[in-house]
Write a protein that holds these residues in place. Structure first.
Motif, short mmCIF file in Angstrom:
data_model
loop_
_atom_site.label_atom_id
_atom_site.label_comp_id
_atom_site.label_asym_id
_atom_site.label_seq_id
_atom_site.Cartn_x
_atom_site.Cartn_y
_atom_site.Cartn_z
N THR A 407 0.83 -1.21 0.00
CA THR A 407 0.00 0.00 0.00
C THR A 407 0.86 1.25 0.00
OG1 THR A 407 -0.12 0.12 2.41
CG2 THR A 407 -1.80 -1.19 1.29
N VAL A 408 0.22 2.34 -0.39
CA VAL A 408 0.79 3.68 -0.32
C VAL A 408 -0.13 4.51 0.55
CG1 VAL A 408 1.41 5.75 -1.62
CG2 VAL A 408 1.85 3.49 -2.60
N ARG A 409 0.45 5.25 1.50
CA ARG A 409 -0.37 6.06 2.41
C ARG A 409 0.08 7.53 2.36
NH1 ARG A 409 -3.55 3.71 6.56
NH2 ARG A 409 -3.53 1.42 6.47
N LEU A 410 -0.91 8.40 2.51
CA LEU A 410 -0.65 9.83 2.63
C LEU A 410 -0.88 10.26 4.07
CD1 LEU A 410 -2.22 11.44 -0.57
CD2 LEU A 410 0.18 11.00 -0.09
N TRP A 411 0.04 11.09 4.58
CA TRP A 411 -0.03 11.55 5.96
C TRP A 411 -0.04 13.08 5.97
CZ3 TRP A 411 0.06 7.51 9.60
CH2 TRP A 411 0.48 6.27 9.11
N ARG A 412 -0.84 13.62 6.85
CA ARG A 412 -0.93 15.07 6.98
C ARG A 412 -0.30 15.50 8.29
NH1 ARG A 412 -4.32 18.90 9.18
NH2 ARG A 412 -4.42 20.88 8.03
N PHE A 413 0.63 16.45 8.18
CA PHE A 413 1.37 16.96 9.34
C PHE A 413 0.79 18.31 9.74
CE2 PHE A 413 4.94 19.70 10.77
CZ PHE A 413 5.21 19.07 11.97
N ASP A 414 0.34 18.40 11.00
CA ASP A 414 -0.19 19.65 11.53
C ASP A 414 0.95 20.41 12.18
OD1 ASP A 414 -1.57 21.73 12.59
OD2 ASP A 414 -3.04 20.52 13.69
N ALA A 415 1.35 21.52 11.54
CA ALA A 415 2.50 22.27 12.03
C ALA A 415 2.22 22.91 13.38
CB ALA A 415 2.92 23.34 11.03
N THR A 416 0.96 23.21 13.67
CA THR A 416 0.62 23.87 14.94
C THR A 416 0.76 22.93 16.12
OG1 THR A 416 -0.94 25.27 13.74
CG2 THR A 416 -1.13 25.20 16.15
N SER A 417 0.14 21.79 16.03
CA SER A 417 0.18 20.84 17.14
C SER A 417 1.30 19.82 17.01
CB SER A 417 -1.16 20.11 17.24
OG SER A 417 -1.42 19.37 16.05
N GLY A 418 1.85 19.68 15.82
CA GLY A 418 2.89 18.68 15.60
C GLY A 418 2.35 17.27 15.44
N LYS A 419 1.03 17.11 15.37
CA LYS A 419 0.43 15.79 15.23
C LYS A 419 0.37 15.39 13.77
CE LYS A 419 -0.30 15.49 19.64
NZ LYS A 419 0.48 14.54 20.47
N VAL A 420 0.49 14.09 13.54
CA VAL A 420 0.44 13.54 12.20
C VAL A 420 -0.61 12.44 12.17
CG1 VAL A 420 1.75 12.44 10.35
CG2 VAL A 420 2.89 14.03 11.90
N ARG A 421 -1.40 12.39 11.10
CA ARG A 421 -2.39 11.33 10.95
C ARG A 421 -2.52 10.95 9.49
NH1 ARG A 421 -8.39 13.94 11.76
NH2 ARG A 421 -8.14 15.77 10.42
N CYS A 422 -2.98 9.72 9.27
CA CYS A 422 -3.14 9.20 7.91
C CYS A 422 -4.44 9.73 7.31
CB CYS A 422 -3.15 7.68 7.94
SG CYS A 422 -3.30 6.91 6.32
N VAL A 423 -4.35 10.29 6.08
CA VAL A 423 -5.52 10.89 5.45
C VAL A 423 -5.93 10.16 4.18
CG1 VAL A 423 -5.15 13.18 6.41
CG2 VAL A 423 -4.05 12.56 4.24
N ALA A 424 -5.04 9.33 3.59
CA ALA A 424 -5.39 8.63 2.36
C ALA A 424 -4.55 7.37 2.24
CB ALA A 424 -5.20 9.53 1.13
N MET A 425 -5.09 6.41 1.50
CA MET A 425 -4.40 5.14 1.32
C MET A 425 -4.68 4.61 -0.08
SD MET A 425 -4.68 1.64 3.58
CE MET A 425 -6.42 1.41 3.15
N GLY A 426 -3.63 4.11 -0.74
CA GLY A 426 -3.78 3.56 -2.08
C GLY A 426 -3.38 2.11 -2.14
N THR A 427 -4.22 1.28 -2.72
CA THR A 427 -3.94 -0.15 -2.88
C THR A 427 -4.03 -0.50 -4.35
OG1 THR A 427 -6.27 -0.70 -2.54
CG2 THR A 427 -4.82 -0.75 -0.61
N GLY A 428 -3.23 -1.46 -4.78
CA GLY A 428 -3.23 -1.85 -6.18
C GLY A 428 -2.00 -2.63 -6.57
N HIS A 429 -0.88 -2.38 -5.90
CA HIS A 429 0.32 -3.17 -6.18
C HIS A 429 0.15 -4.58 -5.63
CE1 HIS A 429 2.96 -0.12 -7.88
NE2 HIS A 429 2.54 0.75 -6.96
N THR A 430 0.75 -5.51 -6.34
CA THR A 430 0.65 -6.91 -5.92
C THR A 430 1.83 -7.36 -5.07
OG1 THR A 430 1.71 -7.62 -7.98
CG2 THR A 430 -0.71 -7.48 -7.95
#
Length: 978
Positions: A407-430
């Motif tokens: 899988t491929v995942r996208l993460w969003r970094f909040d510069a204010t709080s410093g918290k990071v969370r996953c916002v998107a995920m891509g599947t398709g590779h075998t």
């Protein structure tokens, strides 16, 4: 536009090193320090800053376990060598107070102190438990009865009962009475290894947990089980919440009775009501928030230990993958995270607009985000397998990751709080997604390559959609897919204008692709092995590649030809990046080396050796002032560009050196030698110090002045002078100054004080051989000088004797001849006054009357000098030596000589006869003597006969010994015979 300065050097600014590799973890009583094991060391970590305060290590002795006393005074370590060591860990460095044998026949597996910090219990793998008195330092009890490895030991909180509880591999809890050393009870209720023993505050109830998914409650006054609570997971640790205290956020009220917290295989903290035997609160596992991840059991989520500290209201958990997490006790909110061990670091990228954070992909399924200012770590859960690659968009607030979970995942970094969370995920590779790259200009698409040899483009959702994500990530859609290579694809890179893609594969080729539709533009061939990394230049139309063949190449994007090849690494080049606006390259190899290259001249400017294994990750920040590297040795190193600082520092040093040189010259000129020596020592100029010492010694009272000067120096300056003396002493020209300084130091500093000097050992080792050599050389010179002096004295003595005696003889002989001549004419009487003028002739007159060198007697002189002692005595007693020599030649006239040569004895006898007959001689006798002499001269042949003295016709007969080497040697022999 500012001119880009070519970089010359990088310095290590900070390191993120492993500090926990497994084993038991313990908090200090005040909660300020965390004790954990790292290999064979015990690391003391400061909880507030996350930095290692000190390390406790015994060389060549592996560690098995450790324990800290409740009062934090004693730290005891158990080693594989069956030794126990007690440490004072507050010292810097920590000091080993005591070492003793553990008596166990196999390593110690568990240790614990009692509440008074007086007794220490050690449980070994030999199924025995031993109790030690720490203060009096002896073993008090040897408790037997367990079977297998001892897993847990505990003292009863009431020391008046003197009871020890222990459990081993037989799944039974044994109770020993320390007064009798006998097992008084056996608590048998568990069906697996007992992992934890906890006593209530009154000491009447015991809670035990095991890997059999149950918690047992015991009445230890009767040694009976009160209740068995199923917890539905393998429990590794159990702690009791403080009694008579409510925790509303945890649904634990004090009126509800006893509450305890369990941690185990599910990786979550659960609060249980002991009276109701049910879970009242379950902590949410820190992950991406997907429901399948919450319910899926995984060993990586396993919590191995739980620590409770009431002074700081903190509960800490230790995970299976060596992470330590701190929570507030009131609501289990996360406060701190420490990563004890990163394993292999596979990729690193900078985050934030000002590059304040770094995202790290290690040999685990979590992504670690470090705050570079505080070194606080945030662990990102989401991937279910090892994360292989990271890539960041331009502003640093959105980044992508790829993993072995396909899988491929996208993460969003909040510069204010410093918290990071996953916002998107891509599947398709075998297969595993080996690399990922993001668009450089705008967050529009993401490209990924996989072990399945395919290349995919993923469309990125809009910012509004990403901001609206709460728990469930958005599903990414692939816009294009192409089969890119024949073998695994290792690397992918995006051009600065987002129009080109470059991929490098194990099939030894690099391919260029048009970004929107993945149309292949060209193939770059030239490497002999697989490609590990490709990177576009930020300025020129070139791409750089690194390969397993140990080389790096720069390729032209216009004609796809190789422009330059860089050789210098002895092994695979894992990573290559551009620096200095495309003017330089920075590469890392599998040998742990980082090299800085200048593209223009193909030269390696600098090599950095800090890592010990393959360097997989290498990245620079946007300003190119810092570089971060990560390797398989679990170390993350921050490098800082120090080129400008070093140039400025070098310039400042040069200016200071010029000023100090001028000041030193002024001090020497003014005769202020003390300050001059101190300044020369500061400048580290041994030759200048030597010049000053030489100038001092040239003065009339130089040695005393030098001694006064050296006495005023500090100890560190004396130590520096000793180092200089070692250098001076290696040259025979400067050895006298060196020995003078050394003599003053040895006389004025006692041996105890000299022994404290840091360089005294090396100084002695350097001084002794050269000093002995100088001593031997001077000794030989002294011997030669004494020989020359002896030879000169002997020559002088021989010269004085050879010049004085013959001159007197000649003078007397001339006087006699003159007397005889005058006597024959009848003008002057034969006798002359003792103070006559004839005896006072000058040396010039005597020299004129001497015969020529070739006519001087040789053999006759030798015969006279080798005479025996009686002849020497008669010769020395004679008052007129020339007459004696004439007597020898006149012997035929008297009828006493039959041959030309005679023995020394005959010569001596003739001399004696002459002395006796000379007194009664008359004028007629002298006329006969002169006639015989003239007759002898007339009968001479070409050369003088052996034993005869030659003389010219008509010249007065003079017999004077000649100063020849033979004469000098015979003279010495005669002196020695005397």
């Amino acid at each position: 536009m500012a001119v880009q300065v070519r970089k010359k050097n990088f310095a290590v600014q900070a390191k993120i090193e492993p500090f926990y590799t497994g084993g038991r973890v313990q908090l200090s009583a005040d909660g300020r320090y965390l004790f954990c094991t790292c290999g064979s060391k015990v690391q003391v970590l400061e909880v507030q800053t996350g930095k290692v305060q000190t390390s406790i290590q015994q060389d060549d002795d592996d560690l098995s376990c450790f324990v800290v006393s409740p009062d934090d005074k004693h730290l005891v370590t158990a080693h594989r060598s069956l030794l126990l060591r007690q440490w004072d860990w507050t010292d810097t460095p920590p000091k080993c107070v005591r070492t003793w044998k553990a008596i166990h026949i196999s390593p110690v597996s568990y240790m614990i102190f009692d509440t008074t910090s007086t007794l220490l219990a050690t449980g070994g793998t030999d199924s025995t438990i031993k109790v030690w008195h720490v203060i009096q330092q002896y073993c008090t009890h040897n408790l037997k009865g367990c079977q297998g490895v001892v897993s847990v030991v505990a003292f009863h909180p009431d020391m008046t009962k003197a009871q020890v509880y222990g459990a081993a591999s037989d799944y039974k809890i044994h109770v020993w009475d320390l007064n009798t050393s006998k097992c008084i009870a056996l608590l048998d209720k568990h069906y697996s290894t007992v992992t934890s023993l906890q006593f209530t505050q009154d000491g009447n109830t015991l809670l035990s947990s095991g890997r059999d998914n149950i918690v047992s409650m015991w009445d230890i006054t009767k040694f009976q089980v009160l209740k068995t609570i199923p917890v539905f997971e393998s429990v590794e640790s159990l702690v009791l919440l403080p009694e008579h205290q409510s925790f509303p956020n945890l649904c634990a009220q004090k009126e509800d009775g006893l509450h305890f917290v369990t941690a185990g295989s599910k990786g979550v903290l659960k609060v249980w009501n002991a009276q109701k035997s049910r879970c009242v609160f379950s902590h949410k596992r820190p992950s991406a928030g997907t429901s399948e991840n919450q319910s899926k059991p995984d060993q990586s989520y396993l919590l191995t230990q739980t620590l409770l500290n009431t002074q700081t209201d903190t509960i800490a958990t230790v995970t299976y993958d060596h992470n330590i997490l701190f929570y507030r006790l009131q609501d289990f909110s996360l406060t701190k995270q420490f990563v004890g061990y990163n394993d292999e670091v596979l990729d690193i990228k900078f985050l934030g607009e000002d590059d304040s954070h770094i995202a790290v992909a290690t040999n685990s399924e979590q992504v670690r985000v470090f705050n570079l200012a505080t070194m606080d770590c945030q662990i990102l859960y989401g991937h279910t397998d090892i994360v292989l690659s990271l890539s960041v968009f331009k502003k640093g607030q959105l980044f992508a990751s790829s993993s072995k979970d396909n899988t491929v995942r996208l993460w969003r970094f909040d510069a204010t709080s410093g918290k990071v969370r996953c916002v998107a995920m891509g599947t398709g590779h075998t297969h595993a997604v080996s690399a990922v790259t993001c668009a450089r200009l705008k967050p529009v698409f993401v490209a990924s390559v996989s072990v399945d040899t395919t290349l995919k483009l993923w469309a990125v959702p809009s910012q509004a959609e990403l901001l609206a994500v709460e728990d469930t990530p958005i599903q990414l859609q692939a816009t294009a897919t192409e089969r890119a290579h024949e073998k695994d694809i290792n690397s992918i890179s995006m051009s600065p204008n987002d129009k080109l893609l470059a991929t490098g594969s194990q099939d030894r080729t690099i391919k260029l692709w048009r970004a929107p539709d993945l149309h292949v533009l060209g193939t770059l061939r030239g490497h002999k092995r697989g490609i590990w990394c490709v990177d576009f230049s930020p300025m020129d139309q070139v791409v750089a590649s690194s390969s397993a063949d140990g080389t790096m190449k720069i390729w032209s994007l216009t004609d796809f030809t190789c422009l330059k090849t860089f050789e210098g690494h002895d092994c695979s080049v894992m990573k290559v990046i551009f620096l200095s606006r495309g003017a330089q390259l920075l590469s890392s190899g599998s040998d742990g080396l980082i090299k800085l290259w200048t593209i223009k001249n193909n030269e390696c400017d600098q090599t950095f050796d800090q890592h010990e294994d393959k360097i997989w990750a290498l990245v620079s920040n946007s300003a190119e002032t810092h570089v971060v590297s990560g390797a398989a040795d679990s170390n993350i190193i921050m490098w800082k560009d120090v080129t400008e600082e070093e140039e400025q520092e070098e310039k400042t040093k040069t200016e200071d050196l010029i000023l100090k040189e001028q000041e030193l010259s002024n001090l020497i000129h003014e005769g202020r030698f003390l300050k001059a020596i101190g300044l020369a020592i500061t400048l580290e100029q041994p030759y200048r110090v030597l010049t000053i010492v030489t100038d001092i010694l040239k003065k009339p009272e130089g040695k005393s002045q030098l001694e006064k000067t050296l006495k005023k120096l500090r100890e560190d300056q004396i130590d520096a002078v000793l180092k200089f003396v070692v250098q001076w002493n290696t040259n025979s020209r400067n050895c006298h100054q060196a020995q003078a300084v050394l003599s003053i130091i040895l006389k004025n500093f006692p041996p105890d004080q000299l022994a404290q000097f840091p360089s005294i050992k090396t100084a002695i080792e350097g001084l002794v051989p050269y000093t002995e050599r100088h001593f031997q050389r001077l000794n030989r010179l002294l011997q030669q000088a004494m020989f020359v002096e002896y030879t000169w004295q002997q020559m002088r003595t021989a010269t004085e004797q050879g010049s004085t005696e013959p001159e007197e003889s000649v003078s007397r002989h001339d006087t006699e001849d003159a007397s005889m001549e005058d006597s024959s004419n009848g003008d002057v009487s034969l006798t002359s006054d003792s103070t006559g003028q004839e005896l006072n002739k000058s040396s010039e007159q005597i020299q004129q009357t001497r015969p020529s060198p070739e006519l001087r007697p040789k053999k006759q002189v030798e015969e006279v000098t080798i005479s025996d002692s009686s002849s020497e005595k008669s010769f020395s007693d004679s008052s007129d030596a020339p007459v004696m020599i004439v007597d020898v030649q006149l012997k035929p006239a008297t009828g006493n000589v039959t041959t030309q040569s005679g023995s020394p004895k005959d010569i001596g006898q003739s001399v004696g006869k002459k002395n006796s007959s000379q007194e009664d001689s008359s004028d007629e006798d002298w006329d006969a003597v002169l006639a015989a002499m003239r007759k002898s001269d007339a009968n001479k042949t070409k050369g003088p006969a052996k034993g005869k003295t030659p003389a010219k016709q008509g010249q007065k007969k003079k017999m004077c010994p000649v100063k020849t080497p033979e004469y000098s040697n015979n003279k010495r022999r005669k002196s020695s015979s005397r």
